[in-house]
Scaffold this active site. Structure first.
Site, PDB file in Angstrom:
ATOM      1  N   ASP A  43      27.822   1.996  78.174  1.00  0.00           N
ATOM      2  CA  ASP A  43      26.693   2.941  78.192  1.00  0.00           C
ATOM      3  C   ASP A  43      26.733   3.748  79.489  1.00  0.00           C
ATOM      4  O   ASP A  43      27.240   3.292  80.519  1.00  0.00           O
ATOM      5  CB  ASP A  43      25.380   2.145  78.095  1.00  0.00           C
ATOM      6  CG  ASP A  43      24.159   3.025  77.896  1.00  0.00           C
ATOM      7  OD1 ASP A  43      23.735   3.183  76.742  1.00  0.00           O
ATOM      8  OD2 ASP A  43      23.625   3.561  78.896  1.00  0.00           O
TER       9      ASP A  43
ATOM     10  N   HIS B 206      18.761  -2.782  79.129  1.00  0.00           N
ATOM     11  CA  HIS B 206      17.838  -2.714  80.272  1.00  0.00           C
ATOM     12  C   HIS B 206      16.774  -3.817  80.233  1.00  0.00           C
ATOM     13  O   HIS B 206      15.987  -3.942  81.176  1.00  0.00           O
ATOM     14  CB  HIS B 206      17.145  -1.350  80.333  1.00  0.00           C
ATOM     15  CG  HIS B 206      18.074  -0.203  80.547  1.00  0.00           C
ATOM     16  ND1 HIS B 206      18.932  -0.130  81.628  1.00  0.00           N
ATOM     17  CD2 HIS B 206      18.316   0.921  79.825  1.00  0.00           C
ATOM     18  CE1 HIS B 206      19.645   0.993  81.565  1.00  0.00           C
ATOM     19  NE2 HIS B 206      19.298   1.643  80.461  1.00  0.00           N
TER      20      HIS B 206
ATOM     21  N   ASP C  63      26.061   7.528  75.312  1.00  0.00           N
ATOM     22  CA  ASP C  63      25.360   8.573  76.063  1.00  0.00           C
ATOM     23  C   ASP C  63      26.172   9.087  77.254  1.00  0.00           C
ATOM     24  O   ASP C  63      25.722  10.003  77.950  1.00  0.00           O
ATOM     25  CB  ASP C  63      23.957   8.122  76.501  1.00  0.00           C
ATOM     26  CG  ASP C  63      23.920   6.736  77.100  1.00  0.00           C
ATOM     27  OD1 ASP C  63      24.976   6.085  77.211  1.00  0.00           O
ATOM     28  OD2 ASP C  63      22.809   6.293  77.466  1.00  0.00           O
TER      29      ASP C  63
ATOM     30  N   TYR D 233      22.077   9.791  72.403  1.00  0.00           N
ATOM     31  CA  TYR D 233      20.850  10.482  71.995  1.00  0.00           C
ATOM     32  C   TYR D 233      21.059  11.853  71.393  1.00  0.00           C
ATOM     33  O   TYR D 233      20.089  12.491  70.986  1.00  0.00           O
ATOM     34  CB  TYR D 233      19.905  10.564  73.214  1.00  0.00           C
ATOM     35  CG  TYR D 233      19.688   9.189  73.816  1.00  0.00           C
ATOM     36  CD1 TYR D 233      18.850   8.274  73.185  1.00  0.00           C
ATOM     37  CD2 TYR D 233      20.382   8.767  74.949  1.00  0.00           C
ATOM     38  CE1 TYR D 233      18.685   6.989  73.685  1.00  0.00           C
ATOM     39  CE2 TYR D 233      20.222   7.487  75.463  1.00  0.00           C
ATOM     40  CZ  TYR D 233      19.374   6.605  74.826  1.00  0.00           C
ATOM     41  OH  TYR D 233      19.226   5.342  75.314  1.00  0.00           O
TER      42      TYR D 233
ATOM     43  N   HIS E 200      24.408   4.342  81.430  1.00  0.00           N
ATOM     44  CA  HIS E 200      23.528   3.759  82.453  1.00  0.00           C
ATOM     45  C   HIS E 200      23.931   2.326  82.748  1.00  0.00           C
ATOM     46  O   HIS E 200      24.457   1.626  81.880  1.00  0.00           O
ATOM     47  CB  HIS E 200      22.066   3.792  81.973  1.00  0.00           C
ATOM     48  CG  HIS E 200      21.586   5.154  81.590  1.00  0.00           C
ATOM     49  ND1 HIS E 200      21.571   5.587  80.287  1.00  0.00           N
ATOM     50  CD2 HIS E 200      21.142   6.189  82.345  1.00  0.00           C
ATOM     51  CE1 HIS E 200      21.117   6.836  80.250  1.00  0.00           C
ATOM     52  NE2 HIS E 200      20.854   7.231  81.480  1.00  0.00           N
TER      53      HIS E 200
END
Ligand code: SP5
Ligand code: ZN
Length: 357
Positions: A205, A169, A295, A334, A207
């Site tokens: 990922d 990010h 994740d 996580y 995201h």
């Protein structure tokens, strides 16, 4: 030569303790915690461990603006000197004003004199706090990725960077989404600098990796492909990660986004992994960076995707089957009890597929 990827890590990556993240106005316990490092280390135990070598701050300029690096390197010391801990009761650098176009409205602006104003120039969300060891850990995470590239340059077919805090990010001049420095982008650029003509970044990922997409948006020499929970369905990073984003200027066609609905499980997730792998294969890339966020797993509290460890193994088999020199960089993931097993499932399958002749 060993057929299993070495694991590049650094004890320094444990020094970042965000302690909390401010989400929709409420301070909640941090999810991107140092225990992630040990959860992964204990699951990849059978592999060769390599400690990251320092590459220096100059190396970070290959993808980041000096202004961001200067801010991150000094912000916590300045926060401490500013006596914020005494004034506001907490010692993490936290933005509260964001000079978006809604505020600046095309007017000439100045950089904020106050550190709590300046934080919103570089930090683009309230979830990504800077504490006493944040800069040292972020640099160590980048060094993990750059050391993994060094191993590949030396002839190792693939290497895994246990980078933490994560990176995808982080934009050229911004930090957010629990990311400070873009470890995967640094690896991709280092592979270019090592003489690979066309490098693909494959982002698994949950995201969208808006930072990596931003860094290579206008470049034809580094492809960016991502599958992720659909930002249009309300998920971080909200404003980018849509299918119509395919790259700008000379980078037209070198970005590919595959957003997925909430609840997506192995079959539909793997269909899009296959699509991205085929795209990388057809583009004639000669090196690969994998942004390995785990994740997307069903157990993970941060995304609504429902991928299993078997799904991550299948992804490793598909991506390893490209048989490209590869640097696998840790991103999110996580759920501490399952995190290490998910990473190991991917790495084992990637290694096995890459070893088939
Ligand atoms: C690298 C990575 O996976 N970054 C994730 C960034 C997205 N985080 C969105 C957080 C949304 C709210 N989380 C609530 C957590 C409560 N503690
Ligand atoms: Zn993520």
């Amino acid at each position: 030569m060993s057929r299993s990827m070495p694991v590049v890590w650094s004890p320094e990556t444990r020094r970042h303790d965000p302690r909390h993240e401010v989400w929709v106005g409420v301070a909640t316990p941090a999810t991107e915690v140092a225990e992630r490092v040990d959860a992964i280390l204990s699951a990849v135990g059978g592999r060769e461990l390599v400690e990251a070598e320092p590459h220096g701050v100059e190396a970070l300029r290959s993808v980041h603006d000096p202004a961001l690096l200067d801010f991150l390197a000094t912000a916590h010391e300045r926060w401490r000197a500013g006596e914020y801990a005494e004034l506001v009761g907490q010692d993490r650098v936290t933005p509260y004003v964001f000079p978006t176009p809604a505020m600046t409205a095309g007017m000439p602006t100045r950089l904020p004199a106050a550190l709590h104003g300046l934080a919103g120039v570089f930090g683009y969300d309230t979830m990504t706090l800077v504490g006493p060891g944040t800069w040292q850990a972020a640099v160590a995470a980048a060094d993990c990725a750059l050391t993994a590239v060094s191993l590949v340059k030396a002839g190792v077919p693939a290497a895994y960077a246990l980078s933490r805090p994560p990176g995808h990010h982080a934009t050229p001049a911004g930090y957010g989404g629990s990311c400070y420095l873009n470890n995967a982008a640094l690896a991709a650029q280092a592979l270019r600098d090592a003489g690979h003509d066309r490098v693909a970044v494959l982002d698994l990922d949950a995201h969208h990796g808006n930072g990596t997409q931003a860094i290579f948006w206008q470049r034809p020499d580094v492809l960016y492909g991502s599958l992720h929970v659909d930002p249009a369905a309300g998920w971080f990073p909200h404003v980018v990660g849509h299918p119509e984003e395919t790259g700008g200027a000379a980078g037209a066609g070198a970005t590919r986004n595959r957003p997925l609905p909430e609840g997506t499980g192995d079959d539909d997730w793997l269909a899009e992994v296959t699509d991205l792998v085929d795209w990388v294969d057809a583009a004639g890339c000669d090196a690969l960076v994998v942004s390995l966020g785990v994740d997307a797993a069903a157990e993970d509290p941060e995304s609504p995707l429902q991928v299993t460890a078997g799904g991550y193994a299948d992804a490793g088999r598909l991506v390893g089957g490209l048989r490209l020199p590869s640097v696998v960089v840790q991103e999110g993931g996580y759920h501490l009890p399952s995190l290490g097993g998910l990473v190991a499932a991917y790495l084992d399958a990637h290694d096995a597929a890459a070893a088939v002749r």
